[in-house]
Design an enzyme around this catalytic site. Sequence first.
Site, PDB file in Angstrom:
ATOM      1  N   HIS A 136      46.348  53.287  20.349  1.00 31.04           N
ATOM      2  CA  HIS A 136      45.141  53.927  20.063  1.00 31.04           C
ATOM      3  C   HIS A 136      43.832  53.019  20.808  1.00 31.04           C
ATOM      4  CE1 HIS A 136      45.200  52.010  16.429  1.00 31.04           C
ATOM      5  NE2 HIS A 136      44.024  51.944  16.291  1.00 31.04           N
ATOM      6  N   ASP A 153      39.915  52.715  20.028  1.00 34.60           N
ATOM      7  CA  ASP A 153      39.215  52.966  18.606  1.00 34.60           C
ATOM      8  C   ASP A 153      38.246  54.124  18.733  1.00 34.60           C
ATOM      9  OD1 ASP A 153      40.560  51.290  16.736  1.00 34.60           O
ATOM     10  OD2 ASP A 153      39.468  49.513  17.641  1.00 34.60           O
ATOM     11  N   HIS A 173      45.507  49.507  21.341  1.00 38.96           N
ATOM     12  CA  HIS A 173      46.251  48.814  20.815  1.00 38.96           C
ATOM     13  C   HIS A 173      47.169  49.245  19.676  1.00 38.96           C
ATOM     14  CE1 HIS A 173      42.267  49.453  18.414  1.00 38.96           C
ATOM     15  NE2 HIS A 173      43.014  49.141  17.395  1.00 38.96           N
ATOM     16  N   ARG A 202      38.398  43.432   9.374  1.00 43.31           N
ATOM     17  CA  ARG A 202      37.990  43.970  10.503  1.00 43.31           C
ATOM     18  C   ARG A 202      36.433  44.269  10.651  1.00 43.31           C
ATOM     19  NH1 ARG A 202      40.003  48.907  14.169  1.00 43.31           N
ATOM     20  NH2 ARG A 202      37.857  49.533  14.826  1.00 43.31           N
TER      21      ARG A 202
END
Length: 277
Positions: free
Chosen positions: A96, A98, A250, A265
Amino acid sequence: MNVRKLTPAIGAEISGLDLSTRPDKTSADKIYEALMQHQVVFFRDQNISAENHLSLALSFGEPQLANPLYPRHPASDNIMILRSGADNPPDTGGWHTDITYHQNPPFACLLVAREVPDCGGDTLWLSLTKAWETLPGGIKSEIEELSAVHDMGDFRNNFTEGQSDAGALIDAHQTFGSAIHPLVKTHPVSGRKLLYINESFTQQIIGMRATESNRMLDYLYRHIEQPENQVRFHWTPGAMAIWDNRCTSHYATADYLPHSREMHRITIINDARCPGG
Ligand code: SIN
């Protein structure tokens, strides 16, 4: 500061920089330049506190409030805690980019490894520019002017688990909505064209019937996901990745259960060095 390229397509490891203090403007500019060139950059063995993590993020742009579906760090609402283990299996497996179900997906992410399994738990990134550049010419002309609908896709499962009816999912559909993106975008800094689809969120190419769209998307995903377009990073405690979400996808490998893995994150909304980009 030393930048070592990891594959011809994507990824570089940066060494010779201590991120336990906020990098000065020159160092932050150099990290940014390496990011623009290599699309994802990695650091190892950093003693990076939550405050360091946040101040580094701020040197690139405005951080996003962490997704309320995940725990937030007590030191900052901008730090999302991704903790997975036997009682909480990972949900970020699957290629995906983001938040492409928003019309303006975020610029970048900084991900720090806090706890890693003895083996497994690697993350892979792929280059959407390399994917475009290596597509056959006939396919390029066929798709260059087309767009696709993106929606919450795989993320739907987060709203069905443990629910007795579809209420939460119906609300989530309304909250998250959908977006339309060109299949081919131009990177605002490098000027390189890129193939802007991802298996988790892209639903249908506009103007094609569903079966035809599925066939084309499937062909494009097989092309994009070739190992030649990828870099794979094995995490060690204190390692950090920064990726440019405008030109990469990623995949976090979910192969380490019953062991645990904890990542912190921060998502950066905008590229401060490229207004509007
Ligand atoms: C993510 O998809 O943001 C998580 C990546 C990872 O945990 O390696």
